[in-house]
Every structure is written in structure tokens, then in C-alpha cells.
Design a protein around this motif. Structure first.
Motif, short mmCIF file in Angstrom:
data_model
loop_
_atom_site.label_atom_id
_atom_site.label_comp_id
_atom_site.label_asym_id
_atom_site.label_seq_id
_atom_site.Cartn_x
_atom_site.Cartn_y
_atom_site.Cartn_z
N ASP A 50 0.79 -1.23 0.00
CA ASP A 50 0.00 0.00 0.00
C ASP A 50 0.82 1.29 0.00
OD1 ASP A 50 -2.22 -1.67 0.04
OD2 ASP A 50 -2.51 -1.49 2.21
N CYS A 51 2.07 1.21 -0.42
CA CYS A 51 2.89 2.43 -0.49
C CYS A 51 2.58 3.24 -1.74
CB CYS A 51 4.37 2.07 -0.48
SG CYS A 51 4.95 1.30 1.05
N GLU A 66 -1.41 6.24 -4.14
CA GLU A 66 -1.63 7.49 -4.87
C GLU A 66 -1.21 7.37 -6.33
OE1 GLU A 66 -1.48 8.32 -0.54
OE2 GLU A 66 -0.18 7.20 -1.90
N HIS A 124 1.88 12.91 -0.48
CA HIS A 124 0.68 12.30 0.09
C HIS A 124 1.01 10.98 0.78
CE1 HIS A 124 -1.97 15.09 -2.11
NE2 HIS A 124 -1.10 14.96 -3.11
N ALA A 125 1.84 10.17 0.15
CA ALA A 125 2.06 8.80 0.64
C ALA A 125 2.84 8.79 1.96
CB ALA A 125 2.79 7.98 -0.42
N ARG A 151 0.71 9.74 4.98
CA ARG A 151 -0.32 8.71 5.16
C ARG A 151 0.27 7.46 5.79
NH1 ARG A 151 -1.17 4.37 2.22
NH2 ARG A 151 -0.11 5.15 0.34
N ALA A 199 1.05 7.91 9.45
CA ALA A 199 -0.16 7.86 10.26
C ALA A 199 -0.65 6.42 10.43
CB ALA A 199 -1.25 8.71 9.61
N GLU A 200 -0.34 5.56 9.46
CA GLU A 200 -0.73 4.16 9.53
C GLU A 200 0.31 3.30 10.24
OE1 GLU A 200 -3.17 4.37 5.25
OE2 GLU A 200 -1.36 3.15 5.43
N LEU A 208 -8.54 5.96 -2.45
CA LEU A 208 -7.31 5.23 -2.19
C LEU A 208 -7.60 3.81 -1.71
CD1 LEU A 208 -4.99 7.85 -0.43
CD2 LEU A 208 -4.99 7.14 -2.82
N ASP A 209 -8.66 3.66 -0.94
CA ASP A 209 -8.99 2.33 -0.42
C ASP A 209 -9.30 1.34 -1.54
OD1 ASP A 209 -8.56 3.12 2.16
OD2 ASP A 209 -10.69 3.40 2.65
N ARG A 238 -6.04 -0.58 -2.12
CA ARG A 238 -5.35 -1.27 -1.04
C ARG A 238 -5.30 -2.77 -1.32
NH1 ARG A 238 -4.05 1.62 3.44
NH2 ARG A 238 -5.10 3.65 3.68
#
Length: 287
Positions: free
Chosen positions: A16-17, A20, A203-204, A207, A210-211, A247-248, A251
Motif C-alpha cells: 500500500d505504499c 496514490e 501524500h504517501a 499517510r 499515520a498508519e 485510495l482504499d 489497497r
């Protein structure tokens, strides 16, 4: 599948990197396409039935330890995955499509050539390429050999260096590297190739923090020298979200986890983004 359905294989990260990048690529590709498009994301998988299967602990499946990206060697297996039939396009995920992909899909492949790629003096770039899958069978290692050999990616690059007659010249506009001093209207596919200056990092990276995750690129982050191209990415990203993409949607339902690859702490980019440095040719091999 209809022969006029464009098969596009895209190399991307399995953890998931690159969400975007995937979102922008798909939106831009479909936005301009006049033909149906079948996008196949190539990601490392723990599923033994997947063509991208890898088990680093057992050294089974794909051996990635000498790759610059999580997908560097996958491109050579595309003809085999297609059953050595028809055509297939390969693209790195760090691309923005600005023209109808039908132009590339229908491009003639000269007699004797098995792939269209960008040819530059002493080397070729396969980061955007069009394969004649049947013709490629006689020149590419079997998929089992590609997976098992950590040097397969580099060896395939060397093979094509020794046999340039196998490569038909692609229109450079279909693999424009970081702008190359061209106005946007002259670019058909923008490849923002320098891994340290990629627009998606803005963006990545936050994000992922945060994850509680880390990006696979471990090199130094720098601003891209072309503000207009950065703005293009941001516009396309915003348009994709406004069109309902999320974005989801991109994933991986089963993230792969740790895998081996080369460190990019010494990544030197390219002559376009870092004209003060002599970027090594080898850096293009792993892009």
C-alpha cells in the motif's frame, strides 16, 4: 478477451505504499482511452497460485533481493502470463497518461523486434514497453527461471543490450522521463522516474506514517524541479478523487509484508531532475 482490449500490466508495491500512484495512473489512463482497458496490478503475493508469488523466508518464488523496486523483474514474465499470445503493455506505476493509449497499443512492431521500448544511445528503457508476447517466447527465460534467479532482471537487461535488433523504438513521448524540458502538451506518458522526487511522496509519506508503516523507498526526498509537472499530478489526483475513486480501492487486501530489495539510500536520480550529477545508467534499469 477482445484483441482490442488493451492489456496493461503495472508494477507496484504490495504493501500500500503506491496507492496514490495507482489511483492517478488508472484515472489518467482511462480518461484518455478510446479502447477498453484491462489493468493488471503486479504485486508480490504470498499466494502460491499467483504469478507474482514470493516467499522470502524459503527463498521460493520471486527473488527480489537485487531489485531497486518491489516489482523490477516482473516485466519479463508478462509474455508468459499472457500465454505467449497477443500484445501487452508494461508500465511502472509512477506514470501519468496524457494521451489515448490506443496509439501505443496499435503501434507497429518491426519485423525481427519483439518489444517496443525507448532506445537511448547505449541502453534501452523498458519502464513503458509494448510486447509481442508470441515473438518474445524465444528470447525470454521461462517464468520459473525468472522467479528463481535473483539476477534475472539484470541478465535480461544485458541480453537486450547485446541484441538491440529485438527492440523497436517507441515514440519517446510515451516514456517521457521527468519532463525532459518538454512542455506538457508534447508528453503522452509522463514517467516521474526519479524515486527521490516523486510527486506522490507528498501524500504517501504522511499517510504511511499515520498508519504506522514505512515506504519502500529509503533514499533522500527532494523537490521535483518542474513545478508544472507537480501541479499536473495534483490536478489529476484531485480529479480522480472527485470522480469517485478512493485510495482504499487500491489497497491490497492481503499486504505482503517484508521483502528483500536493494537499498536506495544512494539513489542518484537522473540527468533531468539532478543535472549537476552524472546519473548512472544502471539507475534506469531498476525504474
Amino acid at each position: 478477451m477482445s484483441p482490442e482490449t488493451v492489456r496493461v500490466f503495472v508494477g507496484c508495491d504490495p504493501n500500500d505504499c503506491d496507492l496514490e500512484q495507482m489511483l492517478v495512473l488508472e484515472h489518467s489512463l482511462r480518461r484518455h482511452a478510446s479502447l477498453p482497458v484491462d489493468i493488471r496490478w503486479m504485486q508480490l503475493s504470498s499466494n502460491p497460485d499467483s504469478p507474482w508469488y514470493s516467499d522470502p523466508a524459503r527463498r521460493a518464488g520471486w527473488r527480489t533481493e537485487r531489485w531497486a523496486t518491489p516489482f523490477s523483474g516482473f516485466r519479463w514474465a508478462i509474455p508468459a502470463v499472457c500465454g505467449y499470445q497477443g500484445r501487452a503493455i508494461y508500465m511502472d506505476t509512477d506514470t501519468i497518461v496524457l494521451d489515448d493509449i490506443a496509439g501505443l497499443w496499435r503501434a507497429p512492431i518491426d519485423d525481427g523486434a519483439i518489444v517496443l521500448a525507448r532506445r537511448d544511445k547505449s541502453f534501452s528503457r523498458f519502464c513503458v514497453s509494448l510486447w509481442d508476447c508470441a515473438a518474445a517466447r524465444a528470447h525470454l527465460p521461462a517464468a520459473t527461471q525468472l522467479r528463481a534467479d535473483p539476477d534475472a532482471h539484470g541478465n535480461c537487461m544485458k541480453y537486450f543490450q547485446r541484441h538491440p535488433q529485438l527492440i523497436g523504438a517507441i515514440d519517446p513521448a510515451y516514456n517521457n522521463i521527468d519532463g525532459e524540458h518538454q512542455p506538457i502538451e508534447n508528453i503522452k506518458i509522463l514517467h516521474y522516474s526519479d524515486m527521490g522526487t516523486q510527486f506522490s511522496h507528498a501524500h504517501a509519506m504522511p499517510r504511511l506514517r499515520a498508519e504506522g508503516r514505512e515506504h519502500w523507498f529509503d533514499g533522500k526526498l527532494l523537490p521535483h524541479p518542474r513545478r508544472d509537472l507537480a501541479d499536473l499530478f495534483e490536478r489529476t489526483y484531485a480529479e480522480a478523487l472527485a470522480a469517485g475513486r478512493k485510495l482504499d480501492d487500491y489497497r491490497n487486501p492481503t499486504p505482503f509484508g517484508a521483502f528483500a530489495k536493494k537499498s536506495e539510500r544512494g539513489h542518484r536520480g537522473n540527468r533531468v531532475t539532478r543535472p549537476g550529477l552524472l546519473a548512472r545508467v544502471g539507475r534506469f534499469f531498476g525504474s
